[in-house]
Design an enzyme around this catalytic site. Structure first.
Site, PDB file in Angstrom:
ATOM      1  N   TYR A  94       0.717  -1.142   0.074  1.00 42.90           N
ATOM      2  CA  TYR A  94       0.111  -0.085   0.132  1.00 42.90           C
ATOM      3  C   TYR A  94       0.879   1.212  -0.165  1.00 42.90           C
ATOM      4  CZ  TYR A  94      -4.156   2.617   0.669  1.00 42.90           C
ATOM      5  OH  TYR A  94      -5.341   3.393   0.499  1.00 42.90           O
ATOM      6  N   ARG A 216     -16.929  -8.587 -14.312  1.00 43.53           N
ATOM      7  CA  ARG A 216     -16.696  -9.999 -14.722  1.00 43.53           C
ATOM      8  C   ARG A 216     -18.023 -10.755 -15.126  1.00 43.53           C
ATOM      9  NH1 ARG A 216     -12.217 -11.591 -10.731  1.00 43.53           N
ATOM     10  NH2 ARG A 216     -13.713 -10.388  -9.489  1.00 43.53           N
ATOM     11  N   MET A 288      -7.113  -4.595  -9.594  1.00 41.83           N
ATOM     12  CA  MET A 288      -7.481  -5.654  -8.945  1.00 41.83           C
ATOM     13  C   MET A 288      -6.647  -6.804  -9.739  1.00 41.83           C
ATOM     14  SD  MET A 288     -11.447  -4.768  -8.625  1.00 41.83           S
ATOM     15  CE  MET A 288     -11.937  -6.559  -8.351  1.00 41.83           C
ATOM     16  N   TRP A 311      -6.081   8.814  -5.592  1.00 43.71           N
ATOM     17  CA  TRP A 311      -5.731   8.126  -4.320  1.00 43.71           C
ATOM     18  C   TRP A 311      -6.568   9.209  -3.270  1.00 43.71           C
ATOM     19  CZ3 TRP A 311      -0.609   7.850  -1.077  1.00 43.71           C
ATOM     20  CH2 TRP A 311      -0.738   7.206   0.057  1.00 43.71           C
ATOM     21  N   LEU A 312      -7.395   8.658  -2.409  1.00 44.95           N
ATOM     22  CA  LEU A 312      -7.994   9.497  -1.725  1.00 44.95           C
ATOM     23  C   LEU A 312      -7.225  10.154  -0.481  1.00 44.95           C
ATOM     24  CD1 LEU A 312     -10.779  10.774  -0.732  1.00 44.95           C
ATOM     25  CD2 LEU A 312     -11.080   8.684   0.721  1.00 44.95           C
TER      26      LEU A 312
END
Length: 373
Positions: A94, A216, A288, A311-312
């Site tokens: 991260y 998906r 993902m 990115w918050l």
């Protein structure tokens, strides 16, 4: 379609171990509500001492709660979700990592139990959420500084409050900050059944925007499509359908998207780019597929497409706390109007955290795991 003018107006281009003993920074005299000689309170917390598979490194431990000092707030955690960012942080993958050992969880809602003598903006009974990531919300109680918390109204649903501070904020900012969208414009996104994806659908609908939502393929695809359309999705298509030549027929009745939101990467992101209108923007906020974004040279040259990231946590660093509070209140207004609901959730008692962690990492799980305390 009704458009909330407030939404369009708000357009603005600790450690996790804190509050537990033993720890550096734990401190002396208790607030007036507590006796300094009283036995320290014991709390339960999900702690990890090293990075790795969350199902293996996270443990439920009993820890002592730090005393409350002048600017501190003691809270009882009510509910806290398991987000992909939580999993990535535990795995060590991260943008920032807390010092170890750490308490897991970046998001959640708590109720104020007691406040220190210098606290002016909060009182017992108030609901609060973390002001920033890294606070460590997977625990029954905690002591935080007042500035680490943001008050939220207690008249919104518990699940909405618990999931308010990350995904809806990310969705809102991406819709507002990268393209000057107007009612009737369209947006395309992948991972549309994710927490962010569901928030994008609902906020876009409130803004009068039309959405093409890519998911998906799966055995229950019709059930998923119906659920996303009930949230306001105009189109729900699979990754395979996105690659077909027939996709061009979509744009006979709606404009090509000026904004694409990518949480997958790899081939999926390439296909999103192909659907963008000339000069459009693709914003990547997740990966993902664990594959790089692949952009066609011809698309970049001849369609002049833009690739951006969001990115918050960085947005919060670049903006004032008051701007974040304004964003939260805007989203709360949507919740009260019934235009923004929590994602599909499964509530799991804290002691059953193992099953919640395992479920959160399985493919095709549309239900967000929320730990209840």
């Amino acid at each position: 379609m009704w458009v909330c003018s407030t939404l369009w107006r708000v357009r603005t281009p600790a450690r996790q171990w804190r509050g537990l003993l033993p720890a550096s920074g734990c401190h002396g005299p208790a607030a007036s509500s507590y006796s300094a000689s009283a036995e320290p309170a014991r709390v339960r917390a999900l702690v990890y001492g090293h990075h790795g598979d969350p199902a293996k490194v996270v443990e439920l431990k009993n820890l002592e709660l730090a005393a409350v000092r002048g600017s501190d707030v003691r809270v009882k955690m009510l509910a806290a979700p398991i987000n992909p960012s939580d999993i990535n942080m535990i795995q060590g993958n991260y943008g920032f990592l807390p010092e170890l050992p750490a308490v897991g969880g970046n998001e959640g809602v708590a109720q104020v139990v007691a406040v220190g003598s210098n606290v002016t903006g909060l009182k017992p009974g108030d609901w609060v959420i973390p002001a920033n990531a890294g606070l460590g919300t997977w625990r029954t109680e905690a002591v935080f500084s007042e500035e680490a918390l943001i008050q939220v109204p207690s008249d919104i649903p518990l699940q909405s409050a618990a999931t308010l501070g990350v995904n809806p904020c990310t969705a809102y900012r991406m819709l507002m900050d990268f393209e000057q969208l107007q009612p009737g414009d369209s947006v395309i996104q992948n991972a549309s059944n994710s927490g962010v994806g569901q928030a994008v659908i609902q906020i876009a609908a409130a803004l009068g925007l039309r959405t093409i939502n890519v998911v998906r393929d799966r055995p229950d695809i019709q059930k998923l499509s119906d659920r996303l359309k009930s949230l306001g999705a105009e189109h729900v298509i699979t990754e395979e359908e996105l690659r077909r030549p027939e996709m061009k027929n979509f744009f006979k009745d709606m404009p090509q998207p000026r904004l694409a939101l990518n949480c997958v990467g790899g081939k999926s992101s390439t296909e999103l780019l192909r659907q963008l209108a000339r000069g459009g923007t693709m914003v990547t906020y997740g990966g993902m597929a664990k594959q790089p974004v692949v952009a066609s040279v011809s698309l970049l040259i001849f369609k002049d497409l833009k690739l951006r990231g969001f990115w918050l946590s960085q947005w919060k660093k670049d903006h004032s706390p008051d701007q974040f509070k304004e964003l939260i209140l805007t989203l709360c207004d949507l919740i009260r109007r019934g235009q923004l609901t929590a994602p599909a959730c499964s509530q799991v008692p804290l002691q059953d955290y193992q099953s919640a962690l395992e479920a959160s990492m399985k493919p095709f799980i549309s239900s967000k795991q929320i730990l209840t305390m």
